[in-house]
Every structure is written in C-alpha cells, then in structure tokens.
Design an enzyme around this catalytic site. Structure first.
Site, PDB file in Angstrom:
ATOM      1  CE  LYS A   1      -1.902  -1.573   3.579  1.00 51.39           C
ATOM      2  NZ  LYS A   1      -2.591  -1.932   4.908  1.00 51.39           N
TER       3      LYS A   1
ATOM      4  CB  THR B   1      -6.466   8.235   7.248  1.00 54.10           C
ATOM      5  OG1 THR B   1      -5.761   8.744   8.517  1.00 54.10           O
ATOM      6  CG2 THR B   1      -6.956   9.136   6.419  1.00 54.10           C
TER       7      THR B   1
ATOM      8  N   GLY C   1      -7.513   3.366  10.663  1.00 50.42           N
ATOM      9  CA  GLY C   1      -8.352   2.187  10.781  1.00 50.42           C
ATOM     10  C   GLY C   1      -8.195   1.771   9.060  1.00 50.42           C
ATOM     11  CB  THR C   2      -7.201   3.525   6.042  1.00 59.61           C
ATOM     12  OG1 THR C   2      -5.960   3.848   6.482  1.00 59.61           O
ATOM     13  CG2 THR C   2      -8.167   4.551   5.788  1.00 59.61           C
ATOM     14  N   GLY C   3      -5.969   0.751   7.120  1.00 57.33           N
ATOM     15  CA  GLY C   3      -5.387  -0.609   6.689  1.00 57.33           C
ATOM     16  C   GLY C   3      -6.044  -1.676   7.271  1.00 57.33           C
ATOM     17  CB  CYS C   4      -8.025  -2.537  10.367  1.00 53.32           C
ATOM     18  SG  CYS C   4      -6.619  -2.091  11.429  1.00 53.32           S
TER      19      CYS C   4
END
Ligand SMILES: Cc1ncc(COP(=O)(O)OP(=O)(O)O)c(N)n1
Ligand SMILES: Cc1ncsc1CCOP(=O)(O)O
Ligand SMILES: [Mg+2]
Length: 507
Positions: A185, A218, A220-223
């Site tokens: 990412k 933003t 928590g975007t990865g989870c």
C-alpha cells in the site's frame, strides 16, 4: 449466500478476524466488524490484545494470554464454518504460532494477513521479535498479505521504500516469502493526489489507483482494507476483484467521512456504514427538500460555458454568488467520467453554500457524485425507479406539461414538478410550449411544488410569478443566467425581479 441443509437455511459468508481491540473503535477488531457488516458478511472475532487508544494515539497495550487466544480460536473455528481468516495485531511469537496451528487444524478457504506492527499514530503494536515467525510461518500460509510501506520495509529487513518502483521490488521480494498474493500500500508514499497500491500475484503486477481523500479521518484504513478483502473473498470474489472492491470501499468511506469530527487528536476514525447513513439522513429531523429552493433554479449548459470560456465550476460559483437557490447540472454532451468529476467538484461548491445540486437525467451520476438529487423528464427514468435507486433522502424533480403527468410524478414519489417550456426557447430543441395558461393548469392541479421553465428571464419572470398559485415556487433558467457576460450580475437582476413580483402579488 449458499443454501445449507434444511429448507430456507443459508450459509452466511463468514470472516473471522484475529486482531487487537481498539477502544476508540477506529481500527482493529472494531474496524473489521464494521467493514464486514457494511459489506454484508458475518464477522466473528478473536481478540489478541486490548489496547487503550483514541485519536491522539495508543495509551496502553494489554496482550491476551496465548492460552486464551487459543480458546477463542477453538471456540469459533470448531463451530462456526469460517470462510476466511483475517489477521491484524498479533502481539507475540506464541500467539502467531498458536494461530498457525489452529489454521492448519481447521480448514478455511483463505487467509488474509495484515502485518500490523506500528499504529498509524506511530505507536508500536508488535515487537520486532515477531518478524521471524511472521515471515517463516504465517506468511507462507497466507493467500494475501497487505503491508504498508513501513511494514513492507520491516518484512524486508529495513530496506528503504520510497517510490512506486520500490513498491514493485518489495511486492516481488515479499511474494518470495510464500504468500500467494501481495498488495503493497502506497498510502505513505507522497502527497500526490493519487493513492497507488501495487498488487502482485507472483506473475502479474496490478497498479491500483485511487483518489487520495484529504481528511484527518484515516485511522483504521489498513485494517479496513484487509478485512474488506477478506469479506469480498468470503462472498466468492476472485483475489483481484476482492482487492479492487476493498480499495473502492475504503475510498468511498473516507470520502463520505472526511468531515466527521470525533476526538481532538490528529487521526480520527471514519464511518464504515456510509451507505446506511446516507439513507438515514433522509429520515432525520433535517428537512431534505425545501420547496422555496425552487425560487431561482439555475440549470447549466456546457455549450454556453464553452462560448463564454468558463468552466462549469466557475459558472456554478458565480450563479450562487448572484443568488441562485438551486442548481442543476444539465450536461448533455459530457462523457460519464468527465460528468462525474465535474459533478463532484460542483457538490463541493454547492454543499457548503447550502444550495442543493441536482443532476439532469443521470441517476447513476447523481449517486456517484453524492448530489442532492436528479431531474428527470418524461422520456427519462420514471420517478418511482429513481426513488428506489436514490432512497428517500434525495430530491427528485419531474418535467410535466399536463395535470396527468404531475399526478403521476406525485404518485412516483417526486418532490417537485418542472413545468414548461412556458415560452419558446433556443436552449432545448423541439420543446412544445405550454404557455402561461398551460403552466397555470398544471400549477392548479399539482400536489407538488412547481417550478416554471423555458424562455424565462428578467424581462418576463414577473408575468410567470403573477400566476400566483400557491404551488408555483419559482423559475428555472438556463440562458438568462449562463448565456451572459456576467453571470453574477444577471442572476442578481433576475432575483430582484422575482422578489418584487412575489412582494407585489402578496399585497
Ligand atoms: C427544472 C427543470 N424542469 C424541466 C427540465 C427538462 O427536463 P427534461 O424534460 O428531461 O428535458 P432535458 O432537460 O433532459 O432536455 C429540466 N431540465 N429542469
Ligand atoms: C431544459 C428545458 N426544459 C424545458 S425548456 C428548457 C430549456 C430552458 O432554457 P432557457 O432558460 O434558456 O430557455
Ligand atoms: Mg431529461
């Protein structure tokens, strides 16, 4: 959903998230539960650590003892027919080993590994000691691993990753560790307006481009990306489909939530249930449609903007500055993509100014850009279908020349009627005029508020408003404001005429 034994029973697609709890509920287990819920997938949860965190950062981490992580895993996996396991924060070597054992013992269709190491606030969530077991035991079992640049660098022993070319190299190197697919990412890459991720399946690369949403929300975007991939896989998508859908979901959630204010810190959570909430706005106390907004309704025209050398956004800004109370984008020649982009930019202009923005003809464009509604004609999508697609909160206007058409618009769930052409116009070809008498007939019969359209300008607007039936709320104009050297001045002039016509008919 698949049918399971017994009439009427369906197997729900099921993701198990194995991750840490975030007390602020922006990331971790809570983000995974929300993402799966929003995507229509059942999500069970095995908690590996409890964290105390908020929008300022992580104030504490309390790992769950490995035995109890094992108990949770056994409880869920032995009973609940999990399709996909998604992992997040795995705070110790023992927990990773226990997880690997349980995945080997209980069959699942796919394993999605989000190699969480450091929170978005920069706090350490897993000690570097886990890297070896992650690389050697968990990643070889993974169907996809989803590192950001920092995590990818850590997995590769600290290699610096700064460019998209580096992301390609990293994806290839991480793939050699054993996962079937890798997505690196690029969120941390730069401030470019593009958010690029690099996907690699061992043979082919795929660059996934999205629009970077400017927002503090933003966390928590990865989870969310990883759990959305898991959710899509659980529903039966292929890996590339799942990755694309997940990226799209995150981008839409960020866009919808960009102005939400939760917490005082630098990183806020976002709203996974944006679709649901979009509809809930409809039923809230807020009035979604005010008929008085029809008073001076400006309808854009790309040919006129071209003639006067203006962009659509300049035209919309000017007409609002002049006093327009509602705007419709009527872009008959625009390609869909160009139309959606222009419409998004216009939403950004109209919304803070409290002016509703409607889209002519195109329900899809209205949905894509988050406009306030659509205007449809007798040969466009019927009002009842537009309503079922747009939900109760959006504004729907319908062109009507007769009382019967106005009655059908009302029955179809429209909010207002556009009646005309009242006078001859050069703006719309072959438009049969109804005249002031036709307008009066529709206004008298209509249950809905009416806006008059067609050949109206400062010179004849009073004659229209003098009809003075309670349902006539204003005029819709194209050339009177847009085919003019100064949009602001002509809009002001028309507004003054309308205002004095209303005042005169009231006395
Ligand atoms: C406010 C308002 N009233 C009528 C129309 C005309 O819509 P329609 O009949 O669908 O014709 P086109 O605009 O699509 O050519 C309108 N656009 N706005
Ligand atoms: C879109 C439309 N529908 C009926 S008349 C018309 C055109 C109105 O344009 P103008 O205000 O320039 O006459
Ligand atoms: Mg139309």
């Amino acid at each position: 959903m698949e049918q399971v034994e017994g009439a009427g029973k369906r197997k729900a697609p099921h993701v198990l998230t194995v991750a840490g709890s975030d007390s602020g509920a922006g990331a971790g287990i809570q983000a995974d539960l929300k993402a799966c819920g929003a995507l229509g997938v059942y999500c069970s949860s095995v908690i590996t650590a409890v964290t105390a965190q908020n929008t300022l950062g992580v104030q504490g981490v309390h790992p769950v003892p490995v035995d109890f992580v094992e108990d949770q895993l056994r409880s869920v996996l032995s009973d609940m027919e999990v399709d996909v396991v998604k992992t997040g924060m795995l705070p110790s070597v023992d927990i990773i080993k226990a997880l690997c054992d349980k995945i080997k013992e209980f069959h699942v269709k796919a394993l999605v590994v989000d190699p969480v190491m450091v929170s978005t606030s920069g706090d350490v969530l897993a000690a570097p000691a886990i890297l070896d077991v992650l690389r050697e035991e968990l990643l070889p079992m993974a169907d996809i691993v989803t590192p950001n640049l920092i995590e990818a660098s850590a997995l590769l022993g600290g290699q610096s990753l700064e460019t998209v070319a580096d992301m390609y190299t990293a994806a290839r190197s991480i793939h050699k560790l054993g996962p079937r697919n890798v997505i690196v990412k690029g969120g941390h890459l730069s401030d470019s307006s593009d958010a690029v991720d690099v996907f690699f399946d061992g043979e082919q690369f795929l660059e996934l481009h999205g629009q970077r949403v400017k927002t503090r929300n933003t966390h928590g975007t990865g989870c969310t990306l990883a759990s959305s991939i898991a959710a899509e896989l659980a529903k039966g998508s292929s890996m590339p489909q799942a990755v694309k859908a997940a990226k799209n979901f995150v981008e839409n959630a960020l866009r919808y939530s960009k102005d939400i204010a939760i917490g005082a810190g630098p990183q806020g959570p976002f709203d996974h249930f944006f679709k649901l909430n979009d509809h809930m706005d409809n039923t809230s106390e807020k009035r979604r449609f005010d008929p008085n907004d029809l008073f001076l309704y400006a309808v854009t025209d790309s040919r006129m903007n071209k003639k006067w050398g203006r962009s659509i956004t300049e035209a919309v800004k000017s007409v609002i500055e002049g006093g327009a109370t509602m705007v419709q984008l009527r872009e008959k020649e625009a390609e869909t993509r160009e139309f959606v982009e222009a419409a998004r930019a216009c939403v950004e202009i109209c919304r803070p100014r409290g002016v509703p923005l409607l889209i002519n003809d195109r329900v899809d464009v209205a949905l894509a850009c988050g406009a306030d509604g659509v205007h449809v004609g007798q040969s466009d999508m019927p009002a009842h279908l537009a309503r079922s697609l747009l939900g109760p909160a959006k504004i729907i206007g319908v062109s009507c020349k007769t009382p019967a058409q106005a009655a059908a618009a009302f029955a179809g769930g429209a909010d207002y009627v556009g009646c005309g052409g009242v006078f001859p116009t050069n703006t719309k070809a072959n438009n049969v005029t109804v005249g002031l008498d036709g307008l009066r007939t529709v206004c008298m019969a209509s249950e809905l508020p009416v806006v008059a359209i067609g050949g109206i300008g400062a010179g004849n607007a009073s004659s229209v408003m003098e009809i003075a039936t309670p349902t006539l709320k204003g005029v819709a104009v194209v050339s009177a404001v847009f085919d003019q050297e100064s949009i602001v001045a002509e809009t002001r002039k028309l507004k003054a005429v309308l205002t004095s016509a209303v005042v005169n008919s009231a006395v």
